[in-house]
Design a protein around this motif. Structure first.
Motif, PDB file in Angstrom:
ATOM      1  N   LEU A 107       9.993 -11.241  29.600  1.00 36.37           N
ATOM      2  CA  LEU A 107       9.969 -11.655  28.201  1.00 36.37           C
ATOM      3  C   LEU A 107      10.507 -13.066  27.999  1.00 36.37           C
ATOM      4  CD1 LEU A 107      11.048  -8.396  26.338  1.00 36.37           C
ATOM      5  CD2 LEU A 107       8.759  -9.315  26.711  1.00 36.37           C
ATOM      6  N   ARG A 108      11.274 -13.593  28.963  1.00 37.52           N
ATOM      7  CA  ARG A 108      11.759 -14.973  28.837  1.00 37.52           C
ATOM      8  C   ARG A 108      10.655 -15.979  29.097  1.00 37.52           C
ATOM      9  NH1 ARG A 108      16.465 -13.658  31.721  1.00 37.52           N
ATOM     10  NH2 ARG A 108      15.635 -14.744  33.542  1.00 37.52           N
ATOM     11  N   ARG A 143       3.152  -8.645  27.856  1.00 29.20           N
ATOM     12  CA  ARG A 143       2.809  -8.096  26.541  1.00 29.20           C
ATOM     13  C   ARG A 143       3.147  -6.609  26.454  1.00 29.20           C
ATOM     14  NH1 ARG A 143      -1.327 -11.916  27.200  1.00 29.20           N
ATOM     15  NH2 ARG A 143      -2.679 -10.427  28.284  1.00 29.20           N
ATOM     16  N   GLY A 144       2.933  -5.880  27.541  1.00 31.41           N
ATOM     17  CA  GLY A 144       3.276  -4.460  27.553  1.00 31.41           C
ATOM     18  C   GLY A 144       4.765  -4.233  27.420  1.00 31.41           C
ATOM     19  N   THR A 145       5.551  -5.047  28.136  1.00 23.45           N
ATOM     20  CA  THR A 145       7.008  -4.936  28.043  1.00 23.45           C
ATOM     21  C   THR A 145       7.483  -5.236  26.629  1.00 23.45           C
ATOM     22  OG1 THR A 145       7.264  -5.590  30.360  1.00 23.45           O
ATOM     23  CG2 THR A 145       9.198  -5.787  28.942  1.00 23.45           C
ATOM     24  N   GLY A 146       6.909  -6.284  26.046  1.00 19.70           N
ATOM     25  CA  GLY A 146       7.281  -6.623  24.678  1.00 19.70           C
ATOM     26  C   GLY A 146       6.947  -5.510  23.701  1.00 19.70           C
ATOM     27  N   SER A 147       5.790  -4.881  23.888  1.00 22.05           N
ATOM     28  CA  SER A 147       5.387  -3.789  23.002  1.00 22.05           C
ATOM     29  C   SER A 147       6.331  -2.602  23.127  1.00 22.05           C
ATOM     30  CB  SER A 147       3.953  -3.350  23.319  1.00 22.05           C
ATOM     31  OG  SER A 147       3.043  -4.421  23.124  1.00 22.05           O
ATOM     32  N   VAL A 148       6.723  -2.285  24.370  1.00 20.14           N
ATOM     33  CA  VAL A 148       7.646  -1.173  24.591  1.00 20.14           C
ATOM     34  C   VAL A 148       8.990  -1.447  23.923  1.00 20.14           C
ATOM     35  CG1 VAL A 148       8.975   0.062  26.344  1.00 20.14           C
ATOM     36  CG2 VAL A 148       6.544  -0.379  26.710  1.00 20.14           C
ATOM     37  N   VAL A 149       9.477  -2.671  24.068  1.00 22.81           N
ATOM     38  CA  VAL A 149      10.764  -3.025  23.466  1.00 22.81           C
ATOM     39  C   VAL A 149      10.691  -2.922  21.943  1.00 22.81           C
ATOM     40  CG1 VAL A 149      12.400  -4.908  23.079  1.00 22.81           C
ATOM     41  CG2 VAL A 149      11.543  -4.461  25.380  1.00 22.81           C
ATOM     42  N   VAL A 150       9.591  -3.413  21.381  1.00 17.08           N
ATOM     43  CA  VAL A 150       9.439  -3.335  19.927  1.00 17.08           C
ATOM     44  C   VAL A 150       9.405  -1.878  19.468  1.00 17.08           C
ATOM     45  CG1 VAL A 150       7.862  -3.772  18.008  1.00 17.08           C
ATOM     46  CG2 VAL A 150       8.308  -5.564  19.685  1.00 17.08           C
ATOM     47  N   LEU A 151       8.660  -1.041  20.180  1.00 21.91           N
ATOM     48  CA  LEU A 151       8.589   0.377  19.826  1.00 21.91           C
ATOM     49  C   LEU A 151       9.958   1.045  19.951  1.00 21.91           C
ATOM     50  CD1 LEU A 151       5.196   1.412  21.480  1.00 21.91           C
ATOM     51  CD2 LEU A 151       5.694   1.178  19.035  1.00 21.91           C
ATOM     52  N   LEU A 152      10.695   0.682  21.006  1.00 18.40           N
ATOM     53  CA  LEU A 152      12.043   1.235  21.156  1.00 18.40           C
ATOM     54  C   LEU A 152      12.936   0.817  19.996  1.00 18.40           C
ATOM     55  CD1 LEU A 152      12.879   0.805  24.956  1.00 18.40           C
ATOM     56  CD2 LEU A 152      12.625   2.948  23.704  1.00 18.40           C
ATOM     57  N   GLY A 153      12.859  -0.462  19.642  1.00 19.18           N
ATOM     58  CA  GLY A 153      13.681  -0.947  18.539  1.00 19.18           C
ATOM     59  C   GLY A 153      13.358  -0.247  17.232  1.00 19.18           C
ATOM     60  N   VAL A 154      12.065  -0.101  16.949  1.00 20.58           N
ATOM     61  CA  VAL A 154      11.657   0.600  15.732  1.00 20.58           C
ATOM     62  C   VAL A 154      12.120   2.055  15.777  1.00 20.58           C
ATOM     63  CG1 VAL A 154       9.679   1.407  14.391  1.00 20.58           C
ATOM     64  CG2 VAL A 154       9.712  -0.928  15.299  1.00 20.58           C
ATOM     65  N   ALA A 175      16.962 -14.591  19.010  1.00 15.78           N
ATOM     66  CA  ALA A 175      16.642 -13.163  18.956  1.00 15.78           C
ATOM     67  C   ALA A 175      15.792 -12.745  20.151  1.00 15.78           C
ATOM     68  CB  ALA A 175      15.911 -12.844  17.653  1.00 15.78           C
ATOM     69  N   ARG A 176      14.857 -13.591  20.559  1.00 14.90           N
ATOM     70  CA  ARG A 176      14.002 -13.257  21.695  1.00 14.90           C
ATOM     71  C   ARG A 176      14.805 -13.122  22.987  1.00 14.90           C
ATOM     72  NH1 ARG A 176      10.594 -17.385  21.465  1.00 14.90           N
ATOM     73  NH2 ARG A 176      11.378 -18.514  23.281  1.00 14.90           N
ATOM     74  N   ARG A 177      15.902 -13.832  23.074  1.00 16.22           N
ATOM     75  CA  ARG A 177      16.712 -13.772  24.286  1.00 16.22           C
ATOM     76  C   ARG A 177      17.743 -12.645  24.245  1.00 16.22           C
ATOM     77  NH1 ARG A 177      14.614 -18.641  23.872  1.00 16.22           N
ATOM     78  NH2 ARG A 177      14.442 -19.993  25.689  1.00 16.22           N
ATOM     79  N   LEU A 178      18.232 -12.317  23.045  1.00 16.98           N
ATOM     80  CA  LEU A 178      19.315 -11.337  22.937  1.00 16.98           C
ATOM     81  C   LEU A 178      18.837  -9.912  22.692  1.00 16.98           C
ATOM     82  CD1 LEU A 178      21.891 -13.270  20.710  1.00 16.98           C
ATOM     83  CD2 LEU A 178      21.956 -12.969  23.181  1.00 16.98           C
ATOM     84  N   LEU A 179      17.837  -9.733  21.866  1.00 10.80           N
ATOM     85  CA  LEU A 179      17.503  -8.406  21.371  1.00 10.80           C
ATOM     86  C   LEU A 179      16.852  -7.452  22.373  1.00 10.80           C
ATOM     87  CD1 LEU A 179      16.361  -9.136  17.708  1.00 10.80           C
ATOM     88  CD2 LEU A 179      18.542  -8.265  18.540  1.00 10.80           C
ATOM     89  N   PRO A 180      15.982  -7.910  23.284  1.00 11.26           N
ATOM     90  CA  PRO A 180      15.329  -6.929  24.165  1.00 11.26           C
ATOM     91  C   PRO A 180      16.304  -6.075  24.965  1.00 11.26           C
ATOM     92  CG  PRO A 180      14.127  -8.996  24.233  1.00 11.26           C
ATOM     93  CD  PRO A 180      15.367  -9.263  23.441  1.00 11.26           C
ATOM     94  N   ALA A 181      17.250  -6.693  25.663  1.00  8.67           N
ATOM     95  CA  ALA A 181      18.203  -5.920  26.462  1.00  8.67           C
ATOM     96  C   ALA A 181      19.083  -5.057  25.563  1.00  8.67           C
ATOM     97  CB  ALA A 181      19.062  -6.855  27.306  1.00  8.67           C
ATOM     98  N   LEU A 240      20.739   0.273  23.287  1.00 12.99           N
ATOM     99  CA  LEU A 240      20.914   1.100  22.083  1.00 12.99           C
ATOM    100  C   LEU A 240      20.054   2.354  22.153  1.00 12.99           C
ATOM    101  CD1 LEU A 240      21.005  -1.565  19.213  1.00 12.99           C
ATOM    102  CD2 LEU A 240      22.921  -0.339  20.238  1.00 12.99           C
ATOM    103  N   ALA A 241      18.818   2.208  22.636  1.00 14.81           N
ATOM    104  CA  ALA A 241      17.941   3.378  22.769  1.00 14.81           C
ATOM    105  C   ALA A 241      18.526   4.382  23.750  1.00 14.81           C
ATOM    106  CB  ALA A 241      16.550   2.933  23.219  1.00 14.81           C
ATOM    107  N   ALA A 242      19.051   3.878  24.869  1.00 12.20           N
ATOM    108  CA  ALA A 242      19.642   4.773  25.865  1.00 12.20           C
ATOM    109  C   ALA A 242      20.856   5.494  25.312  1.00 12.20           C
ATOM    110  CB  ALA A 242      20.024   3.966  27.111  1.00 12.20           C
ATOM    111  N   VAL A 243      21.675   4.788  24.536  1.00  8.69           N
ATOM    112  CA  VAL A 243      22.871   5.408  23.951  1.00  8.69           C
ATOM    113  C   VAL A 243      22.479   6.482  22.938  1.00  8.69           C
ATOM    114  CG1 VAL A 243      24.844   4.976  22.424  1.00  8.69           C
ATOM    115  CG2 VAL A 243      24.407   3.460  24.359  1.00  8.69           C
ATOM    116  N   VAL A 244      21.468   6.208  22.127  1.00  8.70           N
ATOM    117  CA  VAL A 244      21.022   7.200  21.144  1.00  8.70           C
ATOM    118  C   VAL A 244      20.526   8.462  21.843  1.00  8.70           C
ATOM    119  CG1 VAL A 244      19.237   7.697  19.423  1.00  8.70           C
ATOM    120  CG2 VAL A 244      20.494   5.538  19.324  1.00  8.70           C
ATOM    121  N   VAL A 245      19.711   8.298  22.876  1.00  4.22           N
ATOM    122  CA  VAL A 245      19.189   9.459  23.604  1.00  4.22           C
ATOM    123  C   VAL A 245      20.323  10.225  24.276  1.00  4.22           C
ATOM    124  CG1 VAL A 245      17.746  10.179  25.552  1.00  4.22           C
ATOM    125  CG2 VAL A 245      16.907   8.449  23.954  1.00  4.22           C
TER     126      VAL A 245
END
Length: 710
Positions: A385-386, A400-411, A105-111, A116-121
């Motif tokens: 993130l890798r 850590r900032g990149t990870g936080s942004v990705v998590v916020l985008l996913g949520v 999941a750590r390798r697949l989900l961030p990108a 997905l966020a870009a497509v939704v917007v």
């Protein structure tokens, strides 16, 4: 991303990825466990990945067909992921399923999350709100790795919207892989646990290889049968795709035993590369995969993997050395992100400009934009993130900032998708069961010159897609080989009209039901999705071979000969690919068969199919996107020939009587999408049930003139 179909982790010959986890065993530990030492890194497989992604993008952008590149990716995924698990299992004596799932999941989900966020917007900004529900459903399906089933069921569920132009459609392959990763991890964990119970420490490869080969053979048999019977479903089916992944997995298991002479390796490499490059030109995989035809790209990928096994880089065949060059390996490293980005960029481009293909300049723009986005995703998201540790405090904060942004985008993405789904469920579309003829005359404004004062359109843009005939919802139109028959109208009447064929026969049923109630006749249905009666396995109007339709049609004809309805109701024409309409030659064969059985036939001219410059569009989307009843329609000359093309042909068949309600659907110059305050189309080419009911008087007049029933 190490285990994605086009991941960028460094993968060794066995499929093992260098791991920066503290639990990663040393080479000596692996040797003590009885496994082979880690072989030399296979740069050529990076290059193969680069060629495969290039083919996928080029064929999607300019060829409009499947290249076989995804099938190559599936083989590589099975090889890489299984090899990694084998190496870990041999070294540690166990496979931690939860830990493998976290790492994957750590390798697949961030990108994926960023895309997905870009497509939704982009959907909210650029696309009509009538499409938001479809994208919300597919966003959730993509994030949770069941997008392939979402698309498969959308193709079979007759009430579902058409997903063919979804910007997330390509993620079906990621879903198939994700399901495979989970299944393979569990299988290997159980397999190793079973053998540990017998005091064995090594993972038994020979038994595992036999198991994988048996399952792969079963999957291949299933895929061959499914492709022949219902290819649209089988294309997305995980069970039908499993054999491609298992082919790679079997190679990873058998790797220690594979060592070939130089000339054979060179021949395999040449044939493999030739197969990968030529697959899309020789085979249209969109209509034939994952059946027997998929052996072509799968075999080519396997040949290239085997050609470099257990061979030092200095002795690799020339082809493998070419694949290991810097440009191809760098493209391979961008592969996962490029695969994620290229399809939504292409779809939004085509949707925005209303073109069937981007052309040379547009295609180059799509490719460049996709490459830039892929590079940015790798640089800004994947690379930080890798890394398990940061070389500097600044890099650590950045990670850590990149990870936080990705998590916020996913949520945010999931909240938006689930939120819109909740809104739609809280406000369900309820098409009108009946409309006041005075306020909603519909077809009467054309057929009977009825007056009409402006009223709110019904069904609305949200109700339109649900305003379908009863067989759509009561299961009386079959999605598969099953022959289903239902009765409507006056069930006790002595006179019977059999409505036969696909959805364009079905969408006249609401009008026929009105007439059946007034004129007392029985309606018998034999309906199958996408299947006008035909005796051809490959009808001229079909996108792909459809032998299932042929078999179904033969059985229907036999049933009609037994049932002996007074009249058989079928469609008589179809739209041309450019403009106008015609009678396909396969329809004439059906007319002959009906006449030979002494069956009287009502052959109705098909309604116009909405399209602009060859691109189909939904009426509700156009109306929701600032369109009007007139602007969302099409010129009558583009939709229909001046005269009914079935008329002169039907003259040769005394028992075939053509019907034509075009003047009750189209004006003299324009086929609009709203008439008499009633929405005409529920999608690109099917009438709403509400509009069909307003056609009953004109349809009744024509049927009465032919049958002399009234």
């Amino acid at each position: 991303m190490a285990w994605s179909l086009i991941g960028t982790e460094r993968i060794h010959e066995t499929g093992a990825a260098p791991d920066t986890d503290k639990a990663q065993p040393s080479a000596s530990a692996i040797d003590r466990a009885g496994s082979l030492s880690v072989p030399e890194y296979r740069h050529d497989l990076d290059g193969l990945r680069g060629i495969a992604i290039a083919l996928v993008v080029l064929f999607h952008v300019w060829m409009g067909r499947v290249s076989g590149g995804v099938d190559v990716f599936l083989v590589l995924s099975g090889f890489f992921f299984t090899g990694t698990l084998l190496r870990r299992g041999d070294a540690l004596g166990a496979i931690d399923v939860a830990r493998v799932a976290r790492r994957t999941a750590r390798r697949l989900l961030p990108a994926l999350t960023v895309v997905l966020a870009a497509v939704v917007v982009a959907t909210v900004v650029l696309r009509p709100y009538t499409q938001w529900g479809d994208i919300a459903d597919q966003t959730v399906a993509s994030a949770l790795y069941y997008q392939n089933w979402q698309l498969a069921y959308a193709g079979l569920d007759y009430a579902a919207p058409d997903p063919s132009v979804s910007p997330l459609q390509h993620l079906w392959s990621m879903a198939v892989q994700g399901q495979f990763y989970l299944a393979m991890t569990v299988v290997l964990a159980i397999w190793l646990w079973m053998y540990r119970r017998t005091s064995r420490t090594r993972l038994p490869r020979l038994g595992l290889l036999a198991l994988l080969c048996v399952v792969a053979a079963m999957s291949f048999w299933y895929a061959m049968n499914g492709t022949a019977e219902h290819q649209a479903w089988t294309y997305y089916d995980s069970g039908a795709r499993a054999w491609e992944l298992l082919a790679g997995a079997a190679l990873a298991v058998a790797a220690p035993w594979i060592s070939l002479p130089g000339r054979l390796r060179a021949a395999l490499a040449i044939l493999g590369l030739a197969g990968v490059l030529s697959c899309g030109l020789l085979i249209d995989g969109g209509t034939r995969f994952p059946g027997a035809a998929a052996l072509f790209p799968v075999g080519a990928a396997a040949a290239l993997i085997v050609s470099g096994m257990n061979t030092p880089s200095a002795r690799l065949p020339v082809v493998n050395t070419l694949l290991a060059t810097r440009p191809l390996t760098e493209l391979g490293n961008l592969g996962y992100a490029l695969y994620l980005w290229h399809w939504p960029v292409l779809i939004f481009y085509l949707a925005e400009y209303g073109e069937p293909s981007p052309g040379l300049e547009g295609g180059l723009l799509v490719i460049v934009a996709s490459l830039v986005l892929a590079y940015a995703t790798c640089l800004l998201i994947e690379t930080p993130l890798r890394a398990r540790t940061a070389p500097t405090p600044v890099a650590g904060w950045r990670r850590r900032g990149t990870g936080s942004v990705v998590v916020l985008l996913g949520v945010g993405v999931l909240i938006a998708a689930f939120g819109w789904q909740a809104v739609l469920k809280a406000n369900p579309a309820r098409p009108p069961a009946a409309l006041d003829a005075a306020e909603y005359p519909g077809a009467a404004v054309l057929a009977a010159a009825a007056g009409s004062t402006p009223e709110r359109m019904r069904p609305t843009v949200f109700e339109g897609s649900k305003d379908a005939p009863r067989p759509t919802f009561d299961g009386c139109i079959t999605p598969d080989r099953e022959l289903r028959s239902c009765v409507y109208g006056d069930e006790s009447a002595s006179r019977t009209i059999a409505v036969v064929g696909g959805s364009h026969s079905e969408h006249w049923l609401p009008a026929l039901e009105v007439l059946a109630s007034e004129r007392h006749f029985r309606i018998l249905t034999f309906l199958k999705e996408g299947c006008p009666l035909t005796f051809s396995d490959e009808p001229s109007y079909a996108r792909a071979p459809f032998p299932e339709c042929h078999e179904w049609s033969e059985e229907v004809l036999d049933r009609l000969a037994d049932e002996r309805p007074d009249w058989v109701f079928v469609t008589a024409t179809r739209p041309r690919t450019d403009s106008g309409d015609n009678v396909p030659p396969e329809y004439l064969d059906v007319w002959s068969a009906l006449s030979d059985r002494g069956l009287n036939t009502l052959a109705i001219r098909d309604t116009p199919w909405l399209r602009r410059d060859g691109v189909a569009y939904r009426a509700v989307d156009c109306l929701a996107h600032r369109g009007s009843a007139d602007s969302c329609g099409m010129d009558r000359t583009d939709a229909l020939e001046p005269d009914n093309p079935a008329e002169p042909l039907a003259a040769a068949y005394p028992q075939v009587y053509p019907l034509d309600l075009s003047d009750a659907v189209c004006r003299a110059d324009r086929c609009r999408v709203v008439e008499g305050n009633v929405l005409v189309y529920r999608d690109e080419h099917h009438l709403t049930a509400s509009y069909a009911r307003t056609l009953a008087p004109e349809l009744g007049q024509q049927i009465g003139a032919v049958t002399q029933w009234w």
